[in-house]
Design a protein around this motif. Sequence first.
Motif, PDB file in Angstrom:
ATOM      1  N   ILE A   1       1.033  -0.809   0.755  1.00 44.17           N
ATOM      2  CA  ILE A   1       0.262  -0.219  -0.122  1.00 44.17           C
ATOM      3  C   ILE A   1       0.824   1.582  -0.238  1.00 44.17           C
ATOM      4  CG2 ILE A   1      -1.584   1.041   0.969  1.00 44.17           C
ATOM      5  CD1 ILE A   1      -2.969  -1.054   2.086  1.00 44.17           C
ATOM      6  N   ALA A   2       2.079   1.174   0.186  1.00 42.63           N
ATOM      7  CA  ALA A   2       2.898   2.169   1.042  1.00 42.63           C
ATOM      8  C   ALA A   2       3.270   2.870  -0.742  1.00 42.63           C
ATOM      9  CB  ALA A   2       3.673   2.007   1.550  1.00 42.63           C
ATOM     10  N   GLU A   3       3.674   1.606  -1.603  1.00 45.95           N
ATOM     11  CA  GLU A   3       4.340   1.578  -2.600  1.00 45.95           C
ATOM     12  C   GLU A   3       2.864   2.245  -3.422  1.00 45.95           C
ATOM     13  OE1 GLU A   3       5.504  -2.274  -3.802  1.00 45.95           O
ATOM     14  OE2 GLU A   3       7.282  -2.077  -2.626  1.00 45.95           O
ATOM     15  N   TYR A   4       1.708   2.055  -3.465  1.00 44.84           N
ATOM     16  CA  TYR A   4       1.038   2.381  -3.931  1.00 44.84           C
ATOM     17  C   TYR A   4       0.627   3.641  -3.620  1.00 44.84           C
ATOM     18  CZ  TYR A   4      -3.738   2.534  -6.443  1.00 44.84           C
ATOM     19  OH  TYR A   4      -4.996   3.115  -7.085  1.00 44.84           O
ATOM     20  N   ALA A   5       0.667   4.822  -2.426  1.00 43.92           N
ATOM     21  CA  ALA A   5       0.672   5.470  -2.203  1.00 43.92           C
ATOM     22  C   ALA A   5       0.804   6.903  -2.665  1.00 43.92           C
ATOM     23  CB  ALA A   5       0.555   5.628  -0.892  1.00 43.92           C
ATOM     24  N   CYS A   6       2.994   5.586  -3.202  1.00 40.33           N
ATOM     25  CA  CYS A   6       3.643   6.401  -3.869  1.00 40.33           C
ATOM     26  C   CYS A   6       3.452   7.182  -4.702  1.00 40.33           C
ATOM     27  CB  CYS A   6       5.363   5.803  -3.230  1.00 40.33           C
ATOM     28  SG  CYS A   6       6.058   5.824  -1.689  1.00 40.33           S
ATOM     29  N   LYS A   7       3.176   6.269  -5.479  1.00 41.88           N
ATOM     30  CA  LYS A   7       2.371   5.815  -7.180  1.00 41.88           C
ATOM     31  C   LYS A   7       1.551   7.392  -7.272  1.00 41.88           C
ATOM     32  CE  LYS A   7       3.858   1.105  -8.999  1.00 41.88           C
ATOM     33  NZ  LYS A   7       2.761   0.435  -9.532  1.00 41.88           N
ATOM     34  N   GLU A   8       0.519   7.059  -6.095  1.00 41.93           N
ATOM     35  CA  GLU A   8      -0.677   7.869  -6.395  1.00 41.93           C
ATOM     36  C   GLU A   8      -0.366   9.789  -6.180  1.00 41.93           C
ATOM     37  OE1 GLU A   8      -3.826   7.570  -3.871  1.00 41.93           O
ATOM     38  OE2 GLU A   8      -4.817   6.214  -4.850  1.00 41.93           O
ATOM     39  N   LYS A   9       1.099   9.835  -5.381  1.00 41.14           N
ATOM     40  CA  LYS A   9       1.513  11.135  -4.851  1.00 41.14           C
ATOM     41  C   LYS A   9       2.980  11.401  -5.726  1.00 41.14           C
ATOM     42  CE  LYS A   9      -0.200  10.670   0.007  1.00 41.14           C
ATOM     43  NZ  LYS A   9      -1.101  11.821  -0.420  1.00 41.14           N
ATOM     44  N   ASP A  10       2.964  10.708  -6.815  1.00 39.52           N
ATOM     45  CA  ASP A  10       4.340  10.990  -7.627  1.00 39.52           C
ATOM     46  C   ASP A  10       5.525  11.212  -6.916  1.00 39.52           C
ATOM     47  OD1 ASP A  10       5.208  10.924 -10.221  1.00 39.52           O
ATOM     48  OD2 ASP A  10       4.456  12.976 -10.288  1.00 39.52           O
ATOM     49  N   VAL A  11       5.614  10.118  -5.842  1.00 42.29           N
ATOM     50  CA  VAL A  11       7.069  10.484  -5.439  1.00 42.29           C
ATOM     51  C   VAL A  11       7.534   9.003  -5.660  1.00 42.29           C
ATOM     52  CG1 VAL A  11       6.396  12.780  -3.821  1.00 42.29           C
ATOM     53  CG2 VAL A  11       5.880  10.095  -3.028  1.00 42.29           C
ATOM     54  N   VAL A  12       8.845   9.148  -5.022  1.00 39.40           N
ATOM     55  CA  VAL A  12       9.764   7.625  -4.932  1.00 39.40           C
ATOM     56  C   VAL A  12      10.886   7.377  -3.633  1.00 39.40           C
ATOM     57  CG1 VAL A  12      10.085   6.791  -7.699  1.00 39.40           C
ATOM     58  CG2 VAL A  12      11.601   8.381  -6.042  1.00 39.40           C
ATOM     59  N   LEU A  13      10.609   6.163  -3.333  1.00 37.45           N
ATOM     60  CA  LEU A  13      11.177   5.858  -1.536  1.00 37.45           C
ATOM     61  C   LEU A  13      12.400   5.261  -2.350  1.00 37.45           C
ATOM     62  CD1 LEU A  13       8.599   4.253   0.164  1.00 37.45           C
ATOM     63  CD2 LEU A  13       9.923   6.370   0.869  1.00 37.45           C
ATOM     64  N   THR A  14      13.907   6.154  -1.865  1.00 35.62           N
ATOM     65  CA  THR A  14      15.273   5.048  -1.840  1.00 35.62           C
ATOM     66  C   THR A  14      14.914   3.846  -1.075  1.00 35.62           C
ATOM     67  OG1 THR A  14      16.187   6.726   0.096  1.00 35.62           O
ATOM     68  CG2 THR A  14      16.234   7.474  -2.605  1.00 35.62           C
ATOM     69  N   LEU A  15      15.444   3.069  -1.478  1.00 36.26           N
ATOM     70  CA  LEU A  15      15.884   1.779  -0.649  1.00 36.26           C
ATOM     71  C   LEU A  15      16.178   2.016   0.584  1.00 36.26           C
ATOM     72  CD1 LEU A  15      16.153  -1.208  -1.715  1.00 36.26           C
ATOM     73  CD2 LEU A  15      18.756  -1.748  -1.094  1.00 36.26           C
ATOM     74  N   ALA A  16      16.807   2.794   1.256  1.00 32.65           N
ATOM     75  CA  ALA A  16      16.959   2.753   2.403  1.00 32.65           C
ATOM     76  C   ALA A  16      15.696   3.716   3.220  1.00 32.65           C
ATOM     77  CB  ALA A  16      17.816   3.789   3.545  1.00 32.65           C
ATOM     78  N   ALA A  17      15.472   4.590   2.561  1.00 32.76           N
ATOM     79  CA  ALA A  17      13.576   5.193   3.187  1.00 32.76           C
ATOM     80  C   ALA A  17      12.889   3.757   3.226  1.00 32.76           C
ATOM     81  CB  ALA A  17      13.692   6.144   2.025  1.00 32.76           C
ATOM     82  N   LYS A  18      13.026   3.234   2.148  1.00 33.87           N
ATOM     83  CA  LYS A  18      11.487   1.863   1.988  1.00 33.87           C
ATOM     84  C   LYS A  18      11.819   1.380   3.350  1.00 33.87           C
ATOM     85  CE  LYS A  18       8.632   0.023   0.517  1.00 33.87           C
ATOM     86  NZ  LYS A  18       7.975  -1.425   1.277  1.00 33.87           N
ATOM     87  N   LYS A  19      13.032   1.107   3.267  1.00 38.24           N
ATOM     88  CA  LYS A  19      13.333   0.052   4.793  1.00 38.24           C
ATOM     89  C   LYS A  19      12.986   0.730   5.899  1.00 38.24           C
ATOM     90  CE  LYS A  19      17.666  -3.323   2.670  1.00 38.24           C
ATOM     91  NZ  LYS A  19      18.614  -3.093   2.240  1.00 38.24           N
ATOM     92  N   LYS A  20      13.329   2.262   5.579  1.00 38.31           N
ATOM     93  CA  LYS A  20      13.030   2.279   7.827  1.00 38.31           C
ATOM     94  C   LYS A  20      11.032   2.500   7.493  1.00 38.31           C
ATOM     95  CE  LYS A  20      13.173   4.702  10.948  1.00 38.31           C
ATOM     96  NZ  LYS A  20      12.967   6.085  11.387  1.00 38.31           N
ATOM     97  N   ILE A  21      10.149   2.773   6.015  1.00 36.14           N
ATOM     98  CA  ILE A  21       9.118   3.453   6.284  1.00 36.14           C
ATOM     99  C   ILE A  21       8.670   1.172   6.924  1.00 36.14           C
ATOM    100  CG2 ILE A  21       6.947   2.737   4.693  1.00 36.14           C
ATOM    101  CD1 ILE A  21       7.809   5.668   5.220  1.00 36.14           C
ATOM    102  N   ASP A  22       9.872   0.588   6.749  1.00 32.31           N
ATOM    103  CA  ASP A  22       8.487  -1.245   6.545  1.00 32.31           C
ATOM    104  C   ASP A  22       8.934  -1.185   7.921  1.00 32.31           C
ATOM    105  OD1 ASP A  22       8.113  -1.063   3.795  1.00 32.31           O
ATOM    106  OD2 ASP A  22       9.911  -2.245   3.384  1.00 32.31           O
TER     107      ASP A  22
END
Length: 621
Positions: A490-511
């Motif tokens: 869902i976080a990945e889907y939310a990024c697409k909706e808000k037109d942003v991308v997460l770096t690998l480190a940012a994604k790991k922290k979000i998870d």
Amino acid sequence: MQQETQKTTPKYYKFKDLKVYTSTEWLADNKKKYRQVFDRYETAYVYAELSFFNKQFDKEDWDINIQLQCFDAKSKKKICELNFDRKVNKYDPVVFIREGWGNKTHGSFWKRGTYYWKAWIDGEKVATKFFYIEDAGEKTDEEENPYLSIQGVKLYEGPYDDVNADDRVYMKSFNSEETRYVYVELNLKNLYTINPWHCEIFIKFYNGSKELKGQLVRLQSVEKDAEKIVLTAGWGSDVKESWRTDNYTAEVIFMDRLLATVPFRVGEDFEEGIAGVILPQQQAPVILTPDLTEDKMTFEEVMAKLDELIGLTDIKKQVRDHAKYIQFLQLRKQKGFEEKENINVHSVFIGNPGTGKTTVATMMGKLYKKMGLLSKGHVHEVDRVDLVGEYIGQTAPKVKEAIEKARGGVLFIDEAYSLARSKDDNKDFGREVIEILVKEMSDGKGDMAVIVAGYPREMKLFLDTNPGLKSRFKLFFEFSDYLPQELSHIAEYACKEKDVVLTLAAKKKIDKMIVRAYRSRGRSFGNARFVYDLIEKSKINLGLRIMEMENRQELEKAELATIQLQDVDKIDIENRYELPDIPIDEALLAEALAELNSLIGMEKVKSQINEMVSLVRYYRQ
């Protein structure tokens, strides 16, 4: 002498009509399915029907010579010539001569083009009738129409010579004493844009006993680049009161296929609005207007959209099974079975916030519309504040307004349990809301699905507050909390909706933040809302970081959309706030406590407030 003979030779007939048809089916009153426009692949023989009045009726039989010729209008080539003699029976007041030409194999003889029949009686030409063969390049069927689609149907009242488009007032019902003509305004989308063609529409008005009140035919040439086809047709009289109080229908027919049925009422009052339209294979009226873009997704496309939702495996299966069962009941009805109860579309959604309840409610509204159970399929979401009034007499109007806004779609009541705060609280106006809802679901106008949502325990208590409430809901959907891996998607889907991308480190922290929140979750855990909030806050921190840079105008586009680890690290999930350091106003506190203690009764409340004051003093020290 010859001229004198022609003058004295009597005519035993009076010409009545020349009509064209292709179907050999017999209808009432010795009629056929008369048309002028035919699809090539549905046409075998094209028949001409010549009719005339018998002036020798009830006197004597007599002989007549008939000649019928068919021509290609473009080349003037004669297709056929039929010449024959007939004996006219003295007992026939009207005589019908029917002959045709073609081939028994459909689509083999008649090609796309304009044709006409000519008729002669005893050597005298009496009539010419044009007809048109159209070719959309494929054989049509009941569900697919390659020529047009119906976009809008509206009704209005007016005189014999119609009403200008800007002056029309659209109606859902009409006044029997004031109505002259009832007009149908049709807006059609032209699907056949390869060649110009002829569109022939029949509009038939029926009364409540299904007796034909009137029929009109509109034949219109359609240019190949035309996007829309607009037609109007009305039936009635300039003499008022020609429409009796009754329930009527107007049927729209194209190439012998029913496009739509428009029910309307003629009674005491005019009612402005857009009349509902019943489409083939559907039960409930649908609002069709060309200026409101309708959802063109098919049933399976809506189901595919549902399947695309992250998680909700059990819910998806339950919704699909429910939809299939409704289709089964509709199939039984088509085959002549009579169900004792109407199809139940009212549901209870149980689950924590952010588990997809509103999204699924939206999907169910669309599914119900596709299955002909709802006319619009929209969702009108409300809660206690939208339904419950503050004073006596305010609640009922608010509830009825919400119901009418939801009519044709879904009335979605979030936190529905708040309508019944306590079994013993008879003064709570929320109970009035429940009573109105029960009545609406029992014997209301219909065309509405009620979905109530909330926490499991509270929803059980809510359903038990009214004896008739629980019995109105047959469908129960339990929305479980999303799993951490689902929340990550869902976080990945939310990024697409808000037109942003997460770096690998940012994604790991979000998870990691998702897992930590999931482990410590309570009833108020936000699920998808929590994840969307994380991404939104990360995007805000990205924006603040970018705006602190002096060279922000020189940054690449990708840098403006990339959330770094530092943007995520700045998110404070717990939202720790420092308490204000305000000293206790002893005089004001003593005055307030004295006023509280002077009140009569409420000893338990006084005790609890005094205990709270003592606790605050303790923690402040």
